[in-house]
Design an enzyme around this catalytic site. Structure first.
Site, PDB file in Angstrom:
ATOM      1  N   ASP A 222     -25.377 -42.692  89.642  1.00  0.00           N
ATOM      2  CA  ASP A 222     -24.842 -42.246  90.926  1.00  0.00           C
ATOM      3  C   ASP A 222     -25.478 -40.954  91.436  1.00  0.00           C
ATOM      4  O   ASP A 222     -26.586 -40.971  91.950  1.00  0.00           O
ATOM      5  CB  ASP A 222     -23.307 -42.140  90.809  1.00  0.00           C
ATOM      6  CG  ASP A 222     -22.612 -41.989  92.150  1.00  0.00           C
ATOM      7  OD1 ASP A 222     -23.289 -42.062  93.179  1.00  0.00           O
ATOM      8  OD2 ASP A 222     -21.384 -41.799  92.166  1.00  0.00           O
TER       9      ASP A 222
ATOM     10  N   HIS B 296     -17.034 -47.343  91.769  1.00  0.00           N
ATOM     11  CA  HIS B 296     -15.955 -46.371  91.484  1.00  0.00           C
ATOM     12  C   HIS B 296     -14.628 -47.083  91.196  1.00  0.00           C
ATOM     13  O   HIS B 296     -14.189 -47.113  90.053  1.00  0.00           O
ATOM     14  CB  HIS B 296     -15.790 -45.306  92.570  1.00  0.00           C
ATOM     15  CG  HIS B 296     -17.042 -44.535  92.845  1.00  0.00           C
ATOM     16  ND1 HIS B 296     -17.700 -43.845  91.857  1.00  0.00           N
ATOM     17  CD2 HIS B 296     -17.781 -44.379  93.981  1.00  0.00           C
ATOM     18  CE1 HIS B 296     -18.773 -43.271  92.372  1.00  0.00           C
ATOM     19  NE2 HIS B 296     -18.861 -43.590  93.644  1.00  0.00           N
TER      20      HIS B 296
HETATM   21 ZN   LIG Z   1     -22.440 -43.601  95.356  1.00  0.00          ZN
END
Ligand SMILES: [Zn+2]
Length: 464
Positions: free
Chosen positions: A321, A270
């Site tokens: 993800d 991220h």
């Molecule tokens: Zn994750």
């Protein structure tokens, strides 16, 4: 398996080549060049390196479609979504984990993904007790990937606490292990998978929220000594950054730097909410940032500042993800598209100005960038690298008309998964004529789909 395939075009070593064959043997590329005698001609196709999801939570495929609303008890935020995710995590049996993971990996194969980094934190039974084999669920996820035919790096997650100065959260009882137990289990898993060259492991302290600093330091030390990749969620949400500052007086990235956890083998997943100092630290370390843009926009996380990160020297990989979409090229184009919306410019990540330079660069994040992030050599179809590749139909409506000079831009910005015709992992054909073969499961893909649907019926009820 060995062979030689002669497509019209092949993307190898960073450029599109015309009329060259790909030769492979024993799972590796042995050459790209003039076609050897007996090469199989593949007219109207291009061969591209296999795609990599460097950050995956396969079990989250089970909550697809169940979180896109404001009603009930779900807050309209990341934290509300997490509550829905926990409700699945609490209930999945080992058999459900296999069924859901296999479905997820089958869809990945269908999109051209050949390798997955599975960030795996479901370790214990629903009551929070270790299974008699404490690596049972890690092994089941690995089995699911191998039955579909994918290469997998199992990034075994250390989850140590609910959060910054937070009291215990019963919903996390399947994730939490004491530090020594975690390290013992990871070492055991590494030893157990050694026989399969398509399986590897990595260390993954969940986040600075869920792992206290001394534990991150210990795990990073072990990963460094053993040459394992080190993956962590970093600065996904503003609250995580604020709470880290309150506990340590440092941002999450500064904290990782302080405990020796930032290096070339580190992947910060991220890395959305960064200060200029954070960007400089990640760049100086030559760390990888794994962006997951289709998930980050679904969760309202924010935009990864990939332009600043690349400028500072950091590398980029991409991950599916939460599996809200399994679209590796969708992630590659979203990385760029989100920056266009934020900067009010076009071609933000282009560094050379050629027609398909940006396409080739973004494709590289989705292939070689992912392999590097998982500690596996390859992703560029050069001799000696894994024979992981995708055969693309150049007559698919989404890319027909592309030539050697604009292929990679057409592929990254416009190609649909319908163009993915065949997929090979270590020279073995995993997808053949758009069908995932699943040779390890009697009944193949149809069985995987049916068993997943049955598992979803048990989890959520109703007719499915
Ligand atoms: Zn994750």
């Amino acid at each position: 398996m060995e062979g030689a395939l002669l497509p019209d075009l092949i993307f190898s070593g960073g450029r599109v080549r015309i009329g060259e064959a790909l030769s492979f043997a024993n799972g590796q590329v042995t050459g790209v060049g003039p076609a050897p005698a007996g090469a199989e001609r593949l007219p109207r196709t291009a061969i591209l390196p296999g795609l990599v999801s460097a950050h995956s939570h396969a079990f989250q495929r089970a909550i697809r479609g169940r979180t896109e609303h404001r009603g009930g008890h779900a807050e309209p935020s990341f934290w509300g979504w997490r509550g829905a995710m926990y409700s699945a995590a609490e209930r999945l049996s080992p058999d459900d984990v296999v069924r859901v993971s296999r479905m997820c990996f089958l869809e990945m194969a269908r999109t051209g993904i050949t390798a997955v980094g599975e960030f795996h934190y479901l370790h214990r039974d629903p009551e929070g007790r270790p299974y008699s084999d404490p690596n049972l669920l890690s092994r089941e996820v690995i089995r699911a990937a191998r039955e579909v035919g994918l290469r997998i790096a199992l990034l075994r997650v250390a989850y140590r606490r609910a959060g910054f100065q937070a009291s215990e959260d019963r919903r996390q009882r399947r994730f939490i292990e004491p530090l020594e137990e975690y390290l013992t289990n990871l070492r055991g898993l590494a030893a157990a998978v050694r026989a399969d060259p398509l399986v590897s492991v990595g260390a993954a302290p969940h986040s600075v929220r869920a792992c206290p600093a001394p534990d991150i330091e210990a795990i990073a030390g072990e990963a460094g000594a053993r040459g394992w990749p080190l993956h962590l969620h970093v600065a996904e949400q503003p609250a995580e950054v604020e709470q880290c500052r309150a506990e340590y007086g440092l941002t999450p990235v500064q904290l990782l730097d302080r405990v020796g956890a930032l290096g070339e083998r580190t992947t910060a997943v991220h890395a959305v909410h960064l200060t200029p100092d954070d960007v400089a630290l990640l760049g100086k370390a030559r760390a990888t940032v794994c962006a997951c843009p289709t998930t980050e926009r679904d969760l309202g996380d924010g935009t990864v500042p990939a332009d600043a990160l690349l400028g500072a020297g950091a590398r980029i990989s991409l991950g599916t993800d939460s599996q809200v979409e399994i679209a590796p090229l969708g992630d590659a184009r979203a990385l760029e598209h989100h920056l266009r919306l934020a900067r009010l410019e076009r071609a933000v990540l282009d560094d050379g100005g050629e027609v398909q330079g940006l396409g080739a660069r973004l494709y590289g994040f989705a292939s070689a960038g992912g392999m590097r992030s998982l500690g596996i050599a390859g992703g560029a179809l050069a001799p000696g690298e894994p024979a992981d590749f995708v055969v693309v139909d150049l007559d698919d409506p989404s890319i027909v008309g592309a030539g050697a000079d604009d292929l990679m831009a057409a592929v990254v910005f416009s190609m649909e998964r319908t163009a993915v015709r065949d997929v090979y992992v270590a020279g073995e054909q995993v997808v053949q004529g758009r069908e995932v073969r699943v040779p390890g499961v009697p009944g193949g893909a149809a069985t995987v789909v049916r068993e997943f649907r049955e598992a979803m019926g048990r989890l959520w009820g109703g007719l499915r």
